[in-house]
Write an enzyme that holds these catalytic residues in place. Structure first.
Site, PDB file in Angstrom:
ATOM      1  N   GLU A  27     -83.092  51.571 -85.378  1.00  0.00           N
ATOM      2  CA  GLU A  27     -83.160  50.200 -84.888  1.00  0.00           C
ATOM      3  C   GLU A  27     -81.772  49.614 -84.671  1.00  0.00           C
ATOM      4  OE1 GLU A  27     -86.813  47.989 -86.713  1.00  0.00           O
ATOM      5  OE2 GLU A  27     -86.171  49.503 -88.157  1.00  0.00           O
ATOM      6  N   HIS A  51     -92.007  45.208 -85.365  1.00  0.00           N
ATOM      7  CA  HIS A  51     -91.390  46.541 -85.266  1.00  0.00           C
ATOM      8  C   HIS A  51     -91.103  46.910 -83.816  1.00  0.00           C
ATOM      9  CE1 HIS A  51     -93.680  47.542 -89.226  1.00  0.00           C
ATOM     10  NE2 HIS A  51     -92.441  47.178 -89.527  1.00  0.00           N
ATOM     11  N   ARG A  79     -98.719  45.387 -98.661  1.00  0.00           N
ATOM     12  CA  ARG A  79     -99.510  44.498 -97.802  1.00  0.00           C
ATOM     13  C   ARG A  79    -100.881  45.125 -97.533  1.00  0.00           C
ATOM     14  NH1 ARG A  79     -95.124  43.543 -93.168  1.00  0.00           N
ATOM     15  NH2 ARG A  79     -93.714  44.713 -94.517  1.00  0.00           N
ATOM     16  N   ARG A  91     -80.813  41.255 -85.616  1.00  0.00           N
ATOM     17  CA  ARG A  91     -82.266  41.404 -85.637  1.00  0.00           C
ATOM     18  C   ARG A  91     -82.871  40.052 -86.018  1.00  0.00           C
ATOM     19  NH1 ARG A  91     -86.179  43.301 -90.371  1.00  0.00           N
ATOM     20  NH2 ARG A  91     -88.112  43.479 -89.187  1.00  0.00           N
ATOM     21  N   ASN A 149     -78.800  42.855 -89.839  1.00  0.00           N
ATOM     22  CA  ASN A 149     -80.219  42.655 -90.149  1.00  0.00           C
ATOM     23  C   ASN A 149     -80.263  41.885 -91.457  1.00  0.00           C
ATOM     24  OD1 ASN A 149     -82.912  42.769 -90.843  1.00  0.00           O
ATOM     25  ND2 ASN A 149     -83.113  44.977 -90.585  1.00  0.00           N
TER      26      ASN A 149
END
Length: 394
Positions: free
Chosen positions: A379, A174, A235, A85, A7
């Site tokens: 993940e 996601h 965010r 990823r 990742n």
């Protein structure tokens, strides 16, 4: 046989060497501060942790250190594939893909949609190809899981040419996490995933909810970019689109400046004026910090609204899933969110909720109410399994 999962971000690389079947890790690690002084690769192997300095601090140095570690432990020859990823696959990818020059070009073409993420993912892929020549490499896309959304869910009410010519639509993110925890939730509830309507809530520094119907995404809160939707660490989530022009004129900011502020100075940090870390905010709210209290209240309110909104896409909700760093550990956030979801029949078992922390998943709902579970996302394992499945296809 092992799958190496990568990742790659702009200043970090997460690595894991996994058995796709058992999920057992041979090693895991994190390279941080890439491109800066003090870059290093922290590895966890067999319960031991050690850090390797990275002279030069770039992707080639990360992979050189990783190869040396694999060689030292006799693992290099057992790595049979590399799974990556990749944040944005646009409309080009609805499933993982073996990385070929054509696929890599298509990932590059999506860089305008994820300028902070895809270039870093590409750099990591190219470095991994140089480090592991001849090994099959697979891209697993954050956006792919959401390509099953119907047009009514992914289209914006903007000029049609924006979509046709520039790809302006809702993509969602996601996806790997939402897919994994939906499968795990079905297992924990003892019901076939194909029969379940679930709302999955991935809550970390980035946050999103997803409506999962029979294992397929039918709506999600993030959109064209990872900025849309819930309140997040730094965010903003949803704001009035007119805000950009208004605040640019009032504060003398450029468009880039407004976008940067919405991504890096907003969310929990902006509301609290204190921190983006939920743990710090919960502690500060307990001490009476008004900004921290407001940030928590807004976070919970917006989360509950989004979860309830997913019921529109599903028709009815069989279960709610909490995951991610906040979802797996913030007991008070889960309880406060469920308290606002009486409309969906939610009810929290306080004792079970308190136990579901620090890697301990479980059912936290009161019997007879909306089934609610805490699931630890993984993940890396999902990417390893998707890589194996992709390579097994003809």
């Amino acid at each position: 046989m092992w799958t190496l999962v990568l990742n790659c971000g702009s200043s970090s690389v997460k690595v894991a060497l996994l058995n796709p079947d058992s999920g057992a890790p041979a090693l895991s690690g994190l390279a941080e501060r890439l491109g800066a002084d003090g870059a290093g690769l922290r590895l966890d192997v067999g319960g031991e942790r050690h850090t390797l300095p990275l002279a030069g601090g770039g992707y080639p140095e990360v992979f050189a250190a990783l190869l040396a570690e694999l060689d030292a432990r006799g693992l290099r020859g057992d790595v049979h594939a590399v799974g990556h990823r990749v944040v944005h696959g646009g409309e080009a990818f609805s499933a993982p893909a073996v990385i070929t020059p054509t696929v890599l070009d298509a990932i590059r073409a999506c860089s305008a949609l994820a300028p902070l993420h895809n270039p870093a993912n590409i750099a990591g892929i190219e470095a991994a190809q140089a480090a592991f020549p001849g090994l099959p490499q697979v891209a697993v896309f954050d956006t792919a899981f959401h390509q099953s959304m119907p047009e009514v869910a992914y289209r914006y009410a903007v000029p049609d040419a924006w979509y046709r010519q520039h790809g302006v639509r809702r993509y969602g993110f996601h996806g790997t996490s939402h897919a994994y925890v939906a499968q795990e939730a079905a297992r924990m509830l003892g019901r076939p995933l194909a029969e379940l309507n679930l709302v999955t809530a991935h809550l970390g520094n980035g946050c999103s909810v997803c409506a999962v119907q029979g294992g397929r995404s039918v709506d999600t809160s993030m959109g064209l970019t990872p900025l849309e939707g819930l309140v997040m660490g730094t965010r903003s989530g949803d704001v009035d689109p007119g805000l950009h022009d208004f605040i640019a004129r009032q504060a003398g900011l450029t468009l880039d400046g407004v976008t940067a502020a919405l991504n890096r100075e907003s969310g929990l940090l902006g509301l609290s004026g204190l921190d983006s870390d939920m743990r710090e905010l919960e502690a500060a709210a307990t001490r009476g910090h008004a900004g921290a209290r407001l940030a928590l209240d807004v976070f919970v309110y917006r989360l509950a609204k989004a979860v309830a909104g997913m019921a529109v896409a599903l028709g009815h909700v069989d279960g709610l899933v909490f995951t991610g760093g906040i979802g797996e550990n913030a007991v008070t956030v889960r309880a406060a969110t469920l308290a606002r979801l009486g409309v969906l029949g939610a009810g929290v078992d306080d004792a079970a909720n308190a136990r579901a922390v620090r890697g301990t998943p479980g059912v936290i709902s009161v019997p007879g109410r909306l089934s609610t579970v805490v699931v630890n996302t993984n993940e890396e394992l999902m990417i390893a399994r998707e890589t194996a499945r992709t390579l097994a296809r003809p």
